[in-house]
Scaffold this active site. Structure first.
Site, PDB file in Angstrom:
ATOM      1  N   GLN A  74       0.846  -1.525   0.303  1.00 35.83           N
ATOM      2  CA  GLN A  74       0.139   0.199  -0.008  1.00 35.83           C
ATOM      3  C   GLN A  74       0.983   0.927   0.067  1.00 35.83           C
ATOM      4  O   GLN A  74       2.316   1.297   1.192  1.00 35.83           O
ATOM      5  CB  GLN A  74      -0.501  -0.076   1.212  1.00 35.83           C
ATOM      6  CG  GLN A  74      -1.737  -1.250   1.229  1.00 35.83           C
ATOM      7  CD  GLN A  74      -3.136  -0.465   0.114  1.00 35.83           C
ATOM      8  OE1 GLN A  74      -3.093   0.081   0.321  1.00 35.83           O
ATOM      9  NE2 GLN A  74      -3.647  -2.077   0.118  1.00 35.83           N
ATOM     10  N   ASP A  94      -4.773 -15.247  -4.756  1.00 37.33           N
ATOM     11  CA  ASP A  94      -4.764 -13.627  -5.703  1.00 37.33           C
ATOM     12  C   ASP A  94      -3.697 -14.641  -7.270  1.00 37.33           C
ATOM     13  O   ASP A  94      -3.203 -15.236  -6.925  1.00 37.33           O
ATOM     14  CB  ASP A  94      -3.900 -12.511  -4.890  1.00 37.33           C
ATOM     15  CG  ASP A  94      -3.308 -11.286  -5.561  1.00 37.33           C
ATOM     16  OD1 ASP A  94      -4.095 -10.796  -5.832  1.00 37.33           O
ATOM     17  OD2 ASP A  94      -2.765 -11.531  -6.559  1.00 37.33           O
ATOM     18  N   ASP A 129     -11.290  -7.548  -2.442  1.00 39.71           N
ATOM     19  CA  ASP A 129     -10.666  -6.467  -2.856  1.00 39.71           C
ATOM     20  C   ASP A 129     -10.124  -6.049  -4.302  1.00 39.71           C
ATOM     21  O   ASP A 129      -8.547  -7.062  -4.386  1.00 39.71           O
ATOM     22  CB  ASP A 129      -9.289  -6.518  -1.607  1.00 39.71           C
ATOM     23  CG  ASP A 129      -8.230  -5.090  -2.069  1.00 39.71           C
ATOM     24  OD1 ASP A 129      -8.927  -4.017  -2.728  1.00 39.71           O
ATOM     25  OD2 ASP A 129      -7.532  -4.769  -0.947  1.00 39.71           O
ATOM     26  N   CYS A 159     -10.788   0.261  -4.997  1.00 35.69           N
ATOM     27  CA  CYS A 159      -9.880   1.263  -4.814  1.00 35.69           C
ATOM     28  C   CYS A 159     -10.518   1.881  -7.157  1.00 35.69           C
ATOM     29  O   CYS A 159      -9.985   2.912  -7.134  1.00 35.69           O
ATOM     30  CB  CYS A 159      -8.392   0.988  -5.326  1.00 35.69           C
ATOM     31  SG  CYS A 159      -8.310  -0.385  -6.675  1.00 35.69           S
TER      32      CYS A 159
HETATM   33  C1  LIG Z   1      -6.307  -4.029  -4.031  1.00 35.87           C
HETATM   34  S1  LIG Z   1      -5.354  -5.345  -4.617  1.00 35.87           S
HETATM   35  C2  LIG Z   1      -5.633  -6.553  -3.045  1.00 35.87           C
HETATM   36  C3  LIG Z   1      -4.766  -6.370  -2.508  1.00 35.87           C
HETATM   37  C4  LIG Z   1      -4.671  -6.680  -1.437  1.00 35.87           C
HETATM   38  N1  LIG Z   1      -5.855  -7.345  -0.262  1.00 35.87           N
HETATM   39  C5  LIG Z   1      -4.062  -6.376   0.067  1.00 35.87           C
HETATM   40  O1  LIG Z   1      -3.803  -5.982   1.129  1.00 35.87           O
HETATM   41  O2  LIG Z   1      -2.536  -6.836  -0.009  1.00 35.87           O
HETATM   42  C6  LIG Z   1      -5.878  -6.553  -5.859  1.00 35.87           C
HETATM   43  C7  LIG Z   1      -5.503  -7.850  -6.147  1.00 35.87           C
HETATM   44  O3  LIG Z   1      -5.626  -8.340  -7.317  1.00 35.87           O
HETATM   45  C8  LIG Z   1      -5.241  -8.899  -7.596  1.00 35.87           C
HETATM   46  N2  LIG Z   1      -5.540  -9.725  -8.901  1.00 35.87           N
HETATM   47  C9  LIG Z   1      -6.101  -9.615 -10.556  1.00 35.87           C
HETATM   48  N3  LIG Z   1      -6.945  -9.470 -10.793  1.00 35.87           N
HETATM   49  C10 LIG Z   1      -7.600 -11.295 -10.563  1.00 35.87           C
HETATM   50  C11 LIG Z   1      -7.651 -13.137 -10.606  1.00 35.87           C
HETATM   51  N4  LIG Z   1      -8.864 -12.741 -11.387  1.00 35.87           N
HETATM   52  N5  LIG Z   1      -7.656 -13.372  -9.920  1.00 35.87           N
HETATM   53  C12 LIG Z   1      -7.146 -13.366  -8.744  1.00 35.87           C
HETATM   54  N6  LIG Z   1      -6.751 -12.289  -8.233  1.00 35.87           N
HETATM   55  C13 LIG Z   1      -6.554 -11.374  -9.284  1.00 35.87           C
HETATM   56  C14 LIG Z   1      -3.889  -8.531  -8.321  1.00 35.87           C
HETATM   57  O4  LIG Z   1      -3.068  -9.684  -8.540  1.00 35.87           O
HETATM   58  C15 LIG Z   1      -4.008  -7.815  -6.579  1.00 35.87           C
HETATM   59  O5  LIG Z   1      -3.089  -8.022  -5.656  1.00 35.87           O
END
Ligand SMILES: C[S@@+](CC[C@H](N)C(=O)[O-])C[C@H]1O[C@@H](n2cnc3c(N)ncnc32)[C@H](O)[C@@H]1O
Length: 483
Positions: A310, A366, A414, A441
Site C-alpha cells: 500500500q 491472488d 479487494d 480502489c
Molecule cells: C487491490 S489489490 C489487493 C490488495 C490486498 N488486499 C492487500 O492488502 O495486499 C488487487 C489484487 O487483485 C489481484 N488480481 C487481479 N485479478 C485477479 C484474478 N483474476 N484473480 C485473482 N487475483 C487477481 C491482483 O494481483 C492484486 O493483488
C-alpha cells in the site's frame, strides 16, 4: 469518406477554452458549451470547478466530449497557494483538503445511486476517513530521467537533462523536480536537484524517449515509516555502464542520507518501450540490503523493490481497520469458520482478521504468484496460523474447489481497478456466504458489481470512504453486503 460530425459543438482535435462548472467522479471537471443549438457537456479530467482551462478534444460523441487538459488559464477562487511543486500526480493539491473530501464523497455516492441503483445510499453512508498525513504520505516514488524537458516560462519543450516526473499527458517530456512535491519524503525531494547535478556531471546521457537511447532511466525510492529507512534503485541501460561508477554513486547517496540508507540497487533495463516499468530488468544490490520492513497494525511486512505494498501505509491502517471492523461486527460469522480473502495480494487483510479472531481459517487467493509468496512469508514472520494462500485466478480457483459452496459465511473482496469479472462474481455469489466486505480502489466498477449483488439477494448495509491518495481523484470504498 470524411468522418461523420457527431455533434454541432466540437470536433476531435479541436482546442477549446472552457469554464469548469462541476466535478464528476474520477476527477473529471464538467464544462458546458451553450449555443443556439442547446447545451453540450465537455469533460476535462484533472480540473476543478471555477477554473478556466485550455483543452484538446480527444473524443467527440453525440451528447458529450472528452478532452485532455493543456493548461489552466485562470485558477478557481477555491484554490490556495501551497509551497510545493505542482506535479501530474497531485492535480488537486491547491484545493483545501476539506473541499477535496466533499467532491470525492458527493461524486462517489452519486455513482452508487446512478450505477448501483442504491437510492438511499446517503442513509447507508457510514464514514469518510481522511488520510492521517495530508502531505508527504507516499512510501514510494519513481522519478524519471529525460533528455527533453519543459520550459515553464515559455511553455515549450527544451533539450535538457531532467530528473522528475513526466509532463501530464506527454510521454516523451520530462519536468525537473526543483522542490518538494508535497507527496513523498521531503528530505529525498529536497535533494533531487543534487542527485540530478551528480548525474549531469558524469557526462552520461539521460533517456531520450523518441530516440529510445540514453543511459539514465529511473530513480526509484521506497521508504519505511516504521524505520525511516530508504531503499534506492537506479535504473540505467547497459550501454555506457563501464563509464559509470556505481560505488561512487552509492557513496554519494550515503553522504546525502546517512544511515537512512537501507540499501541501493541497480537495475539494467535495455527495453525501449514507452511503458517500460521502472523495476523491470536485471536487478543487483550495490550497497546495504535489498528489503525494508514496514509495520501495519502491529504486523511486520518485508518490502522489496518489486513487491506490492500500500502506497500510503498510515492511511492503509485506517482502511484495513474499517474492513476488519465490518468483518468482525458479526464475530459469530468469523470465529471457528473459514473466511475467504479473495484478491488477497500480500494477504494483509486475512492476517489481521486471523490475528483478531478465534480459530478462524483464512483462504487467500491472488493471481500474482510473487504476492502470494510474500503473503506466506509475512504470515510466517508474524506467527499467524490458519492461513492458506493460493496463487490462482479467483474464478478458476472457485471452479476447482467446489467444496466451499455453502460453507463460507464471510468473504473479503479487494479486486483490482477493473473490478470483478461478471463470471467470477457469479461464482462468488454461488458460494452463498452470509456477508461480504468488498473493498475497492475503483468505486465505478464496485457500483456496477453492487447492482449484480443486490439482484442476487444481498443488501448494501454500509459504505465508508477512505482517502488513501489526497490531492488525486482516487478514493477507496469499503462496503458491507449482507443477505
Ligand atoms: C487491490 S489489490 C489487493 C490488495 C490486498 N488486499 C492487500 O492488502 O495486499 C488487487 C489484487 O487483485 C489481484 N488480481 C487481479 N485479478 C485477479 C484474478 N483474476 N484473480 C485473482 N487475483 C487477481 C491482483 O494481483 C492484486 O493483488
Amino acid at each position: 469518406m470524411p468522418r461523420r460530425e457527431r455533434n454541432k459543438f466540437v470536433k476531435r482535435g479541436q482546442i477549446i477554452e472552457i469554464l469548469i462548472e462541476d466535478y464528476a467522479f474520477g476527477g473529471k471537471g464538467i464544462g458546458r458549451i451553450r449555443s443556439e443549438e442547446g447545451v453540450f457537456v465537455v469533460f476535462v479530467p484533472n480540473t476543478l470547478p471555477g477554473q478556466l482551462v485550455k483543452a484538446r478534444v480527444d473524443k467527440s460523441k453525440k451528447k458529450y466530449a472528452e478532452c485532455k487538459l493543456i493548461d489552466v488559464l485562470k485558477h478557481s477562487d477555491d484554490e490556495i497557494t501551497v509551497p510545493y511543486q505542482d506535479i501530474p500526480g497531485a492535480p488537486y493539491i491547491q484545493l483545501p483538503i476539506e473541499l477535496q473530501h466533499k467532491y470525492k464523497q458527493e461524486s462517489t455516492l452519486s455513482l452508487f445511486k446512478r450505477i448501483g441503483k442504491v437510492e438511499n445510499i446517503e442513509d447507508l453512508f457510514d464514514e469518510f476517513i481522511a488520510s492521517p498525513n495530508v502531505f508527504h504520505y507516499r512510501n514510494k516514488m519513481e522519478y524519471g530521467f529525460s533528455a527533453i524537458g519543459y520550459d515553464r516560462e515559455n511553455k515549450t519543450d527544451v533539450d535538457e537533462f531532467t530528473l522528475g516526473f513526466k509532463r501530464r499527458g506527454v510521454w516523451w517530456m520530462g519536468d525537473n523536480l526543483e522542490k518538494d512535491s508535497g507527496l513523498f519524503d521531503k528530505h529525498v525531494e529536497d535533494n533531487i536537484t543534487n542527485i540530478r547535478e551528480y548525474c549531469v556531471k558524469t557526462g552520461l546521457a539521460p533517456w531520450h524517449g523518441p530516440k529510445k537511447e540514453g543511459f539514465f532511466r529511473y530513480f526509484v525510492v521506497r521508504k519505511s515509516y516504521k524505520t525511516d529507512e530508504l531503499l534506492f534503485n537506479l535504473v540505467t541501460t547497459s550501454h555506457d555502464l563501464p563509464k559509470f561508477d556505481l560505488e561512487k554513486f552509492a557513496n554519494y547517496l550515503v553522504e546525502l542520507f546517512g544511515d537512512r540508507v537501507a540499501g541501493i540497487l541497480h537495475t539494467i533495463n535495455d527495453e525501449t518501450g514507452d511503458r517500460t516499468i521502472a523495476t523491470s530488468g536485471s536487478i543487483k544490490l550495490v550497497y546495504g540490503k535489498d528489503k525494508i520492513v514496514e509495520e501495519l497494525l502491529g504486523l511486520n511486512f518485508e518490502i522489496s523493490m518489486k513487491s506490492f505494498f500500500q502506497t500510503n501505509p498510515k492511511s492503509a491502517e485506517k482502511l484495513y481497520t474499517k474492513v476488519v471492523d465490518y468483518a468482525l461486527e458479526n464475530k459469530e460469522a468469523i470465529d471457528n469458520t473459514v473466511v475467504m480473502d479473495l484478491f488477497c495480494g500480500t494477504g494483509t487483510i486475512g492476517q489481521i482478521i486471523a490475528s483478531k479472531s478465534n480459530n478462524t481459517k483464512i483462504v487467500g487467493v491472488d493471481i500474482v504468484a510473487s504476492a502470494v509468496e510474500d503473503a506466506k512469508k509475512n504470515a510466517e514472520r508474524n506467527n499467524i496460523e490458519g492461513l492458506q494462500f493460493y496463487a490462482a485466478d479467483v474464478g478458476k480457483f472457485l471452479n476447482e474447489h467446489p467444496q466451499y459452496k455453502n460453507k463460507i459465511r464471510t468473504i473479503i473482496l479487494d479486486p483490482a481497478r477493473a473490478g470483478i469479472a461478471p463470471k467470477t462474481l457469479k461464482k462468488i455469489i454461488n458460494l452463498n456466504a452470509d456477508r461480504m466486505v468488498y473493498v475497492s480502489c475503483n468505486p465505478a466498477t464496485q457500483a456496477r458489481d453492487t447492482e449484480e449483488l443486490m439482484n442476487s439477494g444481498y443488501q448494501l448495509k454500509k459504505i465508508s470512504l477512505v482517502d488513501q491518495f489526497p490531492h488525486t481523484s482516487h478514493i477507496e470504498t469499503v462496503v458491507l453486503f449482507e443477505k
